[in-house]
Write a protein that holds these residues in place. Sequence first.
Motif, PDB file in Angstrom:
ATOM      1  N   TYR A  18      23.754 -90.671   5.156  1.00 33.18           N
ATOM      2  CA  TYR A  18      22.674 -90.381   4.198  1.00 33.18           C
ATOM      3  C   TYR A  18      23.291 -90.323   2.808  1.00 33.18           C
ATOM      4  N   GLU A  19      22.845 -91.232   1.958  1.00 32.40           N
ATOM      5  CA  GLU A  19      23.394 -91.312   0.610  1.00 32.40           C
ATOM      6  C   GLU A  19      22.259 -91.378  -0.405  1.00 32.40           C
ATOM      7  N   PRO A  20      21.842 -90.222  -0.935  1.00 32.36           N
ATOM      8  CA  PRO A  20      20.796 -90.265  -1.954  1.00 32.36           C
ATOM      9  C   PRO A  20      21.293 -91.071  -3.153  1.00 32.36           C
ATOM     10  N   GLY A  25      36.307 -93.820   3.547  1.00 27.88           N
ATOM     11  CA  GLY A  25      36.467 -94.159   2.132  1.00 27.88           C
ATOM     12  C   GLY A  25      35.991 -95.572   1.850  1.00 27.88           C
ATOM     13  N   ASN A  26      34.992 -95.682   0.997  1.00 26.58           N
ATOM     14  CA  ASN A  26      34.466 -96.993   0.591  1.00 26.58           C
ATOM     15  C   ASN A  26      35.089 -97.353  -0.757  1.00 26.58           C
ATOM     16  N   TRP A  27      36.000 -98.317  -0.719  1.00 23.60           N
ATOM     17  CA  TRP A  27      36.733 -98.652  -1.952  1.00 23.60           C
ATOM     18  C   TRP A  27      35.890 -99.485  -2.918  1.00 23.60           C
ATOM     19  N   LYS A  28      34.791-100.030  -2.431  1.00 26.23           N
ATOM     20  CA  LYS A  28      33.954-100.946  -3.243  1.00 26.23           C
ATOM     21  C   LYS A  28      34.851-102.051  -3.823  1.00 26.23           C
ATOM     22  N   MET A  29      34.596-102.508  -5.068  1.00 30.51           N
ATOM     23  CA  MET A  29      35.414-103.601  -5.615  1.00 30.51           C
ATOM     24  C   MET A  29      36.521-103.010  -6.497  1.00 30.51           C
ATOM     25  N   TRP A  42      20.562 -91.273  -6.168  1.00 33.39           N
ATOM     26  CA  TRP A  42      20.756 -90.541  -7.414  1.00 33.39           C
ATOM     27  C   TRP A  42      22.069 -89.766  -7.434  1.00 33.39           C
ATOM     28  N   ALA A  43      22.734 -89.689  -6.306  1.00 33.36           N
ATOM     29  CA  ALA A  43      24.002 -88.950  -6.247  1.00 33.36           C
ATOM     30  C   ALA A  43      25.207 -89.883  -6.175  1.00 33.36           C
ATOM     31  N   ILE A  44      24.968 -91.192  -6.018  1.00 33.66           N
ATOM     32  CA  ILE A  44      26.098 -92.103  -5.824  1.00 33.66           C
ATOM     33  C   ILE A  44      26.721 -92.490  -7.163  1.00 33.66           C
ATOM     34  N   GLY A  45      27.977 -92.142  -7.318  1.00 33.16           N
ATOM     35  CA  GLY A  45      28.719 -92.515  -8.519  1.00 33.16           C
ATOM     36  C   GLY A  45      28.227 -91.834  -9.786  1.00 33.16           C
ATOM     37  N   THR A  46      27.354 -90.848  -9.648  1.00 35.43           N
ATOM     38  CA  THR A  46      26.757 -90.214 -10.829  1.00 35.43           C
ATOM     39  C   THR A  46      27.392 -88.872 -11.146  1.00 35.43           C
ATOM     40  N   GLY A  66      23.817-101.696   4.808  1.00 35.87           N
ATOM     41  CA  GLY A  66      22.749-101.097   3.999  1.00 35.87           C
ATOM     42  C   GLY A  66      23.195-100.146   2.918  1.00 35.87           C
ATOM     43  N   HIS A  67      24.431-100.291   2.442  1.00 42.41           N
ATOM     44  CA  HIS A  67      24.817 -99.456   1.288  1.00 42.41           C
ATOM     45  C   HIS A  67      23.822 -99.728   0.149  1.00 42.41           C
ATOM     46  N   SER A  68      23.503 -98.693  -0.606  1.00 41.82           N
ATOM     47  CA  SER A  68      22.458 -98.845  -1.637  1.00 41.82           C
ATOM     48  C   SER A  68      22.823 -99.912  -2.663  1.00 41.82           C
ATOM     49  N   GLU A  69      24.129-100.116  -2.889  1.00 45.50           N
ATOM     50  CA  GLU A  69      24.505-101.167  -3.850  1.00 45.50           C
ATOM     51  C   GLU A  69      24.195-102.548  -3.281  1.00 45.50           C
ATOM     52  N   ARG A  70      24.324-102.704  -1.970  1.00 46.35           N
ATOM     53  CA  ARG A  70      23.939-103.982  -1.346  1.00 46.35           C
ATOM     54  C   ARG A  70      22.416-104.152  -1.414  1.00 46.35           C
ATOM     55  N   GLY A 130      31.780 -87.373   5.659  1.00 46.16           N
ATOM     56  CA  GLY A 130      31.359 -87.970   4.392  1.00 46.16           C
ATOM     57  C   GLY A 130      31.722 -89.441   4.280  1.00 46.16           C
ATOM     58  N   LEU A 131      30.881 -90.152   3.546  1.00 43.16           N
ATOM     59  CA  LEU A 131      31.208 -91.511   3.109  1.00 43.16           C
ATOM     60  C   LEU A 131      31.517 -91.355   1.625  1.00 43.16           C
ATOM     61  N   ILE A 132      32.768 -91.639   1.267  1.00 40.36           N
ATOM     62  CA  ILE A 132      33.281 -91.270  -0.045  1.00 40.36           C
ATOM     63  C   ILE A 132      33.567 -92.525  -0.873  1.00 40.36           C
ATOM     64  N   GLY A 133      33.090 -92.559  -2.107  1.00 40.16           N
ATOM     65  CA  GLY A 133      33.375 -93.690  -2.992  1.00 40.16           C
ATOM     66  C   GLY A 133      34.545 -93.365  -3.908  1.00 40.16           C
ATOM     67  N   GLY A 134      34.229 -92.951  -5.136  1.00 42.68           N
ATOM     68  CA  GLY A 134      35.254 -92.720  -6.155  1.00 42.68           C
ATOM     69  C   GLY A 134      36.426 -91.862  -5.697  1.00 42.68           C
ATOM     70  N   ALA A 135      36.141 -90.785  -4.998  1.00 47.15           N
ATOM     71  CA  ALA A 135      37.206 -89.850  -4.616  1.00 47.15           C
ATOM     72  C   ALA A 135      38.063 -90.378  -3.462  1.00 47.15           C
ATOM     73  N   TYR A 160      27.414 -87.557   4.952  1.00 41.26           N
ATOM     74  CA  TYR A 160      26.799 -87.444   3.627  1.00 41.26           C
ATOM     75  C   TYR A 160      27.611 -88.292   2.636  1.00 41.26           C
ATOM     76  N   GLY A 161      26.925 -88.965   1.733  1.00 38.05           N
ATOM     77  CA  GLY A 161      27.615 -89.710   0.671  1.00 38.05           C
ATOM     78  C   GLY A 161      26.914 -89.522  -0.653  1.00 38.05           C
ATOM     79  N   GLY A 162      27.683 -89.406  -1.707  1.00 40.40           N
ATOM     80  CA  GLY A 162      27.120 -89.260  -3.059  1.00 40.40           C
ATOM     81  C   GLY A 162      27.896 -88.218  -3.827  1.00 40.40           C
ATOM     82  N   SER A 163      28.894 -88.680  -4.602  1.00 41.73           N
ATOM     83  CA  SER A 163      29.724 -87.788  -5.433  1.00 41.73           C
ATOM     84  C   SER A 163      30.342 -86.647  -4.621  1.00 41.73           C
ATOM     85  N   CYS A 164      30.697 -86.944  -3.386  1.00 42.95           N
ATOM     86  CA  CYS A 164      31.406 -85.944  -2.573  1.00 42.95           C
ATOM     87  C   CYS A 164      32.876 -85.965  -3.006  1.00 42.95           C
ATOM     88  N   LYS A 165      33.420 -84.809  -3.274  1.00 43.42           N
ATOM     89  CA  LYS A 165      34.822 -84.704  -3.697  1.00 43.42           C
ATOM     90  C   LYS A 165      35.431 -83.443  -3.100  1.00 43.42           C
TER      91      LYS A 165
END
Length: 248
Positions: free
Chosen positions: A164-166, A8-12, A168-172, A92-96, A229-234, A208-213
Amino acid sequence: MPQKIVAGNWKMNLCLDEGVDLIRSIEASSLPSDVKVMVFPPALFVDAAKKTSSSKCLVGVQNFNAAEKGAFTGEVSIKQVKSAGASIGLIGHSERRELFNETNAILKDKVDAAIENNFQFIFCCGEPLEVREAGTEIEFVRNQLEESLFHLASDQMRDGIIAYEPIWAIGTGRTASSEQAEDMHREIRAMLSEKYTNDIAESISILYGGSCKSANAKELFACPNVNGGLIGGAALDATSFCAIIDSF
Ligand code: PEP
């Protein structure tokens, strides 16, 4: 067999008490014992996260500086985050890459710093939408791996994890289909096998990462080359994060 991992990547997001509560809830849940669970809180909370978690939940950092120490205001070194309890870092997260201009060369230095400091890493790769639409996503990802990761020797690569985090799928809310995920993961494994050995390729976890829930994790994790999975929002809510872990 690669290790199954849900990270789980909590980001900020989340304040200290919320983060601690989240870890407590994860710790209190009964989860499959063959899945490695990881949380990546803001570096500031690593110490508290580590003190709250047992061996059930590995604590990592979202970022670190490749330099050992020095005049880098606002940055943290690997030695510092290790001393606070982190045992793994995202690279190397895409946001970085996008928001903080981290180039493949900068990421290569981070990979080297991780190896020198015996610090495990999850190396993130993935293409932007225009590359996917042009049909050149495999070449794009190959280039990211070749320029930042594939200089490692076999024994250095062995403990690496790839996500692998496309972009176009991250947080979208737009998830890659299980076919799209599996296709790229298979390609990445083939690249590992070509560059290293079959043995190494077969042992490295590719997440896999990108809107995985919880609603799509089961299908994604059922793909033979998707090892988690590498999970952001969820990952910010214990119920949804634990449901994803349970999808294995
Ligand atoms: C991420 O940031 O790594 C990520 C996958 O985010 P989300 O799950 O929110 O798309």
